[in-house]
Design an enzyme around this catalytic site. Sequence first.
Site, PDB file in Angstrom:
ATOM      1  N   HIS A   1      43.074  34.040  46.878  1.00 11.33           N
ATOM      2  CA  HIS A   1      43.998  35.186  46.837  1.00 11.33           C
ATOM      3  C   HIS A   1      44.926  35.224  48.057  1.00 11.33           C
ATOM      4  O   HIS A   1      45.774  36.103  48.167  1.00 11.33           O
ATOM      5  CB  HIS A   1      43.224  36.506  46.752  1.00 11.33           C
TER       6      HIS A   1
ATOM      7  N   ASP B   1      38.132  30.495  38.616  1.00 13.71           N
ATOM      8  CA  ASP B   1      37.596  31.779  39.055  1.00 13.71           C
ATOM      9  C   ASP B   1      37.995  32.827  38.025  1.00 13.71           C
ATOM     10  O   ASP B   1      39.012  32.700  37.355  1.00 13.71           O
ATOM     11  CB  ASP B   1      38.189  32.114  40.428  1.00 13.71           C
TER      12      ASP B   1
ATOM     13  N   HIS C   1      39.066  35.743  38.558  1.00 12.56           N
ATOM     14  CA  HIS C   1      40.275  36.457  38.995  1.00 12.56           C
ATOM     15  C   HIS C   1      41.442  35.484  39.053  1.00 12.56           C
ATOM     16  O   HIS C   1      41.275  34.323  39.405  1.00 12.56           O
ATOM     17  CB  HIS C   1      40.060  37.067  40.385  1.00 12.56           C
TER      18      HIS C   1
ATOM     19  N   ASP D   1      32.606  33.686  39.024  1.00 14.08           N
ATOM     20  CA  ASP D   1      32.431  35.073  38.610  1.00 14.08           C
ATOM     21  C   ASP D   1      32.722  35.300  37.129  1.00 14.08           C
ATOM     22  O   ASP D   1      32.720  36.430  36.660  1.00 14.08           O
ATOM     23  CB  ASP D   1      33.258  36.015  39.496  1.00 14.08           C
TER      24      ASP D   1
HETATM   25 ZN   LIG Z   1      37.004  35.902  41.716  1.00 10.27          ZN
END
Ligand SMILES: [Zn+2]
Lengths: 553, 436
Positions: B112, B151, B153, B240
């Site tokens: 991120h 991931d 996200h 995740d």
């Molecule tokens: Zn994540």
Amino acid sequence: MILGLDVGGTQTDAVLLEGGKVVRTTKTPTGDDLLETLGTAIEKTLESVDPPAITRMSFSTTLATNAIVQDRLEDTGMIVTAGPGMRPEWWEVGPSYHVVRGCLDHQGFEALSLDRQAVSQAASSISGLGISTVGVVGKFSVRNPVHELQIAGMTKDRFSHIALGHRVSGLLNFPRRINTTYLNAALYRTHRGFVDALNQTLDAACLRAPRYLLKPDGGTIELNRSCDNPAHAAQSGPAASVIGALALEKCSGTTVILDVGGTTTDMAVVVEGMPFLETLGIRLGPYRTLIRSLLTHSVGIGGDSEVRHGQNGDLRIGPLRIGRPCAFGGPRPTPTDAMICLGLLNAGDKGLSFKAMESLGAPLGLGVKEVSGLVLEKMADMIALSAGAFIHELNSRPVYTIHEVLHRESIEPSSCVVIGGPALQVAPYLQKAFGIPCRVPAHFEAANAIGAAVARVTAEVTLQADTHRGTAIIPELGMEKKIDGRFNVESAVSMAMEALRSFACEGNGEESNEVSVSERHVFHMIRGYSRTGQNIRVKMCVTPGIIREWRRL
Amino acid sequence: MIKAKRNTGLVFFPAYDWAISPTHPEREERLLYTQDQVMEEGLLDVDGIVEYKVRPASYEDIRRVHFCVPDEEAVTTQSHLIAAGGCLVAADAVLKGEVESAFALVRPPGHHAMRVVHGNRGFCNINIEAVMIEYLRERYGVNRVAVVDTDCHHGDGTQDIYWHDPETLFISIHQDGRTLYPGSGFPDESGGPNAQGATVNIPLPPRTGEEGFLFTLNELVMPLLERFKPDMVINSAGQDNHFNDPITNMNFSAGGYATLNAILKPDIAVLEGGYAVESALPYVNVGIIMAMAGIDTSNVKEPNYDMDYRPQPPDTTRYIEKLVKELQGLFLEDKLKRTAYRAGEIIERRRDIFYDTDMISERQHENIRICGECAGAFSIDSSSSRRRRIFAVHIPRKACSACSAVGRAWFDSAARSGSFDHLFLQDRSAGTYERI
Ligand SMILES: [Zn+2]
Ligand SMILES: [Zn+2]
């Protein structure tokens, strides 16, 4: 007086020590019968010594190692529970290996209960083969031995000896736990027989002092207690030499200990008197184990190594030993012949050495002295190069905390201690090759037996407490205790300390100040965003070292 | 004795002495149980699996990627440097040919973290994959790189850093941004004007299971890689998507991750998120390591799999099939609408970025020079709610002389203007990094 014995492949060394002094050293050829060899060596060493004057006896033997190498292990059944991950069939060992359903997770929670019917079937099929010794191992059994204990409980009437996986070590490594447990089981009867016979021999000679066996971690264990984990006394030879060097020479700073033998040179690194240990454990024959061991490195160069011409007109030494040196009628020139030609060693038939060195030097246009010097230089260079690689490997060991990344100092040796037969002759060459002082201690030729004699009792405990689950467990000692929410890292340290002391004490308060905490971690266990408990991990050990009686010198 | 079919390097750095805060998911024991499982399995004894020791990355390594405000020291801790350094160790191991592939199991994560760094976003400060990729290019001359971010996200940081780079294919498979942080990662985000189609976002619906992920991988990701022909494939291996993960809504499994890796065969995998530290990470990581090493993973399974794994619902399957078909059209059959720009033209972009962990708002004004010869120079005028305004210029790796000149001119004139707290010049072609 202290009696120390180191049984080697060809020769058994023994020493008698008193008040920090070497009273006597003897050498006895190692025969096929270990007990007989020990008997002869003891008799020779204790000649005209009053038996009650002996206060401590310590032995380094090749019993277990030989049994493994010569494939004389007792037929042993294995009952194993695993769960997800690597397939347990991959770790098959012994003639009757059975995987039964049942699973514990990494925290010791039972994810799948034990398949009792499968255990009975496995036990039947093992005893059906006439096997009476078994090893029982569970994945994560060091977190919770419940399945191993259940299996042992169910099968104890069918087998005369059961070795349990969680008792071998607190370390995590399922395949090694299987191997180590297997060896403990398969060596049990041989070892027990040896211990009983040795006890009888010593009793008959009226030698009643405490008796110890040397372990590969450079520590000793009380002789009778060694039957709990027979494999833990295997391959203690290299440790004997390292501890011997430590006993003979003050090793401050970072020291490389070089044991120059006939076929190999063994080395170890010692920082402030503390030798490095293998991360997990020693390898015995084909078996990787969880048996704590000093980290030693061996290179195939010794006094009797073959010297020959390489392809580029250079000299090659080792890794083979073709026979004895030429001076003793051997077929090929060796470093020992070079030492003889240089007048460093007075042994064997000089003429034969001379002739061998002459023909070695001729194609290179070198005289006998020159080529002999070159051989010893080359030998020292190769040992130094190998030591460099070993030290590089030590410096490349992974670390897992920021603190260690930033603050762990890299290992740089400041001196060498050289022991073993040709120590005196090669030390000057080694000093040049290493570029640091190389010392040869007095009694260097008996360092191994001295090491066996003066190594103190060592032990290690691994405590894992889970306040959420309400248990604290020390697998090596088979200890499991209920704890409450007030249990903290201090409670863990004192619980581990108490357990370690009661195990490793030599009865004279010896170890009290030698306990070191090698790991001390507290992790908060969190579900969602709130704390549910603590996961406490403490590892404590009595580190390898020298008994006080000797150090008082 | 088990032998790896492919020699695999492991860089393990659990940072047992570092946490964002005591109860934050990014805390000390995040990799504790993973390490327990890896040790207990005996993976490090497998012939062909080699463990490497970490080293910290340098500020220089970071400057190739980031504009750190006010400087590198202020926005990184030792832990960030070591996590990034762990990736560099993995890169060295592969590029020196010591192993065929490597897995950097390090924390904290990085995907991120964007090019400009004012603070921590989504648990990330430094984009550890990007630091590694630019190191690979600088040190080993690697050119074309594909990043597959698995991931849960959206990898918005990596997307941001490679937005303008036509030689880095960024593919992110994640839970649909309408249902999860950071709320971005839609198919129309497909790369900047000089790199159109080099960013591919695959937003999967909640409850996507093993079949959905593997379908997407086989039908879309693998053909995209085939077409792009990267020199190296990097997997941002977030974990995740797992059915046990507490902060997401997907239904992936350890066995699924293992299969994904066996198909994808990344040269380097880097751990990203994943916060089911006890019930998912140990199994997923063991599965990934085994898959990378070419070991049979059919016995890798969570202890609660039979009880708790929910197969993918049929409507989810239909949705995914439709989505993949659309994306195949856009990225494999060239239906992506590409805007035609004039060379030399300057294209502007304005946007607001939020740093959730540090509660910082950033406003960016970006200018990029359209270029047919190189990736194009760009500048970023960035001000944060911490009242800092910076001006940063990026000159790409293989910059043409026009872009180099434009970039330098931007930097000089901004310096003269006196309206910025700090000025940064990141000249990747010259290898110079300036900060005023
Ligand atoms: Zn994540
Ligand atoms: Zn250009």
